[in-house]
Enzyme design. Structure first.
Site, PDB file in Angstrom:
ATOM      1  N   HIS A 112      -6.209  -7.148  -0.357  1.00  0.00           N
ATOM      2  CA  HIS A 112      -6.516  -5.840  -0.175  1.00  0.00           C
ATOM      3  C   HIS A 112      -5.747  -5.762  -1.624  1.00  0.00           C
ATOM      4  CE1 HIS A 112      -6.516  -6.348   4.187  1.00  0.00           C
ATOM      5  NE2 HIS A 112      -7.590  -5.903   3.650  1.00  0.00           N
TER       6      HIS A 112
ATOM      7  N   ASP B 198      -3.642 -12.837   4.490  1.00  0.00           N
ATOM      8  CA  ASP B 198      -5.318 -12.485   4.718  1.00  0.00           C
ATOM      9  C   ASP B 198      -5.919 -13.024   3.605  1.00  0.00           C
ATOM     10  OD1 ASP B 198      -3.895 -10.669   2.735  1.00  0.00           O
ATOM     11  OD2 ASP B 198      -4.400  -8.550   3.839  1.00  0.00           O
TER      12      ASP B 198
ATOM     13  N   HIS C 228       0.633  -1.040   0.240  1.00  0.00           N
ATOM     14  CA  HIS C 228       0.264   0.027  -0.414  1.00  0.00           C
ATOM     15  C   HIS C 228       1.012   1.275   0.141  1.00  0.00           C
ATOM     16  CE1 HIS C 228      -3.878  -2.327   0.425  1.00  0.00           C
ATOM     17  NE2 HIS C 228      -3.527  -3.257   2.164  1.00  0.00           N
TER      18      HIS C 228
ATOM     19  N   ASP D 263      -2.325 -10.376  -1.697  1.00  0.00           N
ATOM     20  CA  ASP D 263      -3.333 -10.808  -0.630  1.00  0.00           C
ATOM     21  C   ASP D 263      -4.432  -9.929  -0.783  1.00  0.00           C
ATOM     22  OD1 ASP D 263      -1.694  -8.535   2.244  1.00  0.00           O
ATOM     23  OD2 ASP D 263      -3.645  -7.598   0.808  1.00  0.00           O
TER      24      ASP D 263
HETATM   25 ZN   LIG Z   1      -3.999  -6.699   2.493  1.00  0.00          ZN
END
Ligand SMILES: [Zn+2]
Length: 309
Positions: free
Chosen positions: A165, A246, A126, A163
């Site tokens: 996200h 995750d 990120h 991931d």
């Molecule tokens: Zn994540």
């Protein structure tokens, strides 16, 4: 078994505070689990990684931002965004996290060995060019992609991000470079809110937004289709993996249903493709994953699959 396990004790020095989902126990759980799999532990090539230099981080980040992180840590730390902090040890941790992935790239291009897993934190996918975000300080994998091109002459680098996200930071740091293709499968709509399928970067980004709660095979198939699409007429010299655990069932920050064996299957097929593309160069780095026992199970399955020939 031809896998390097790269880590650095400084990755434990990024202190996120009591109750933070991203904490040093994530790495300790992996180390503990490895002690119960002595065959795997003994078969891997254990490497203490190095620290990335400011010049190396500048392959993907603004020099002023790099300096700001250094100075913030030197002053004892502080808050960077709603869920991202730096502590006194965060400069050492974040440069070690990036440096471990660079070491993995160096080892892969020297065939010593071709594949590596980097057990690092803080995560990276990120982080933006000039800002920390979502637990991430520096884009470990994005920096490594640019480094592979500059240092080792890799013309084409594939990044696979599973991931849960969206790897918005990685996308931002690589989307101007057509020699890097980025595939991200992620829950959507979900944090950080980006990563629609129509967002193709400059044509070198394949975003795969998925709803939560589907059968595992739906995620596996979608990701493999994305990898197919990203490697049509593009033969990677190196594969980088943003390995976020995750995406496993039970993670408190995601709603995917994958099991460790699903990630092992994806890994095995990616290794097989990498064997055809580039002699098997795959460097994987830990991103998210917040149910620590599940992270450990996922990493062990991933490591076994990375080592399969
Ligand atoms: Zn994540």
């Amino acid at each position: 078994m031809t896998v390097a396990y790269i880590s650095h004790s400084d990755c434990g020095r990024h202190d996120t505070g009591w109750g933070a989902p991203e904490h040093v126990g994530r790495l300790r759980a992996i180390t503990s689990a490895l002690k119960y799999d002595l065959e795997l532990f003994g078969a891997m090539h254990h490497v203490e990684g190095r620290h990335a230099t400011a010049e190396e981080l500048a392959l993907a980040h603004d020099a002023r931002y790099i300096r700001a992180i250094h100075d913030l840590a030197a002053r004892g730390g502080g808050r960077l965004d709603a869920d991202t902090v730096a502590s006194e040890g965060s400069w050492a941790a974040a440069t070690a996290a990036a440096g471990c992935v660079l070491d993995g790239v160096d080892l892969a291009f020297a065939a010593q060995p071709m594949r590596a897993f980097c057990a690092v934190r803080p995560p990276g996918h990120h982080a933006l060019r000039d800002a920390a975000m979502g637990f991430c300080l520096f884009g470990n994998v994005a920096v490594a992609a640019h480094y592979a091109r500059k240092k080792h002459g890799a013309e084409r680098v594939l990044i696979v991000d599973w991931d849960v996200h969206h790897g918005n930071g990685t996308q931002a740091l690589v989307e101007d470079e057509p020699g890097i293709h980025f595939v991200s499968m992620h829950q959507w709509p979900w944090y950080p809110g980006t990563g629609e399928a129509s967002d193709r970067g400059r044509g070198n980004v394949w975003n795969i937004p998925m709803p939560p709660g589907l059968p595992p095979a739906a995620y596996v198939d979608a990701l493999e289709r994305g990898i197919d699409d990203a490697t049509r007429a593009f033969t990677p010299d190196l594969v980088l993996v943003s390995a976020g655990f995750d995406c496993l069932r039970g993670d408190p920050l995601g709603g995917f249903t994958l099991e460790p064996e699903d990630l092992a299957a994806v890994t095995r097929r990616l290794v097989a493709r990498a064997n055809d593309w580039c002699g098997g160069r795959v460097v994987s780095a830990l991103e998210g994953g917040y149910a620590v026992d599940r992270v450990a199970q996922g990493v062990l399955a991933h490591l076994h699959a990375l080592g399969a020939t």
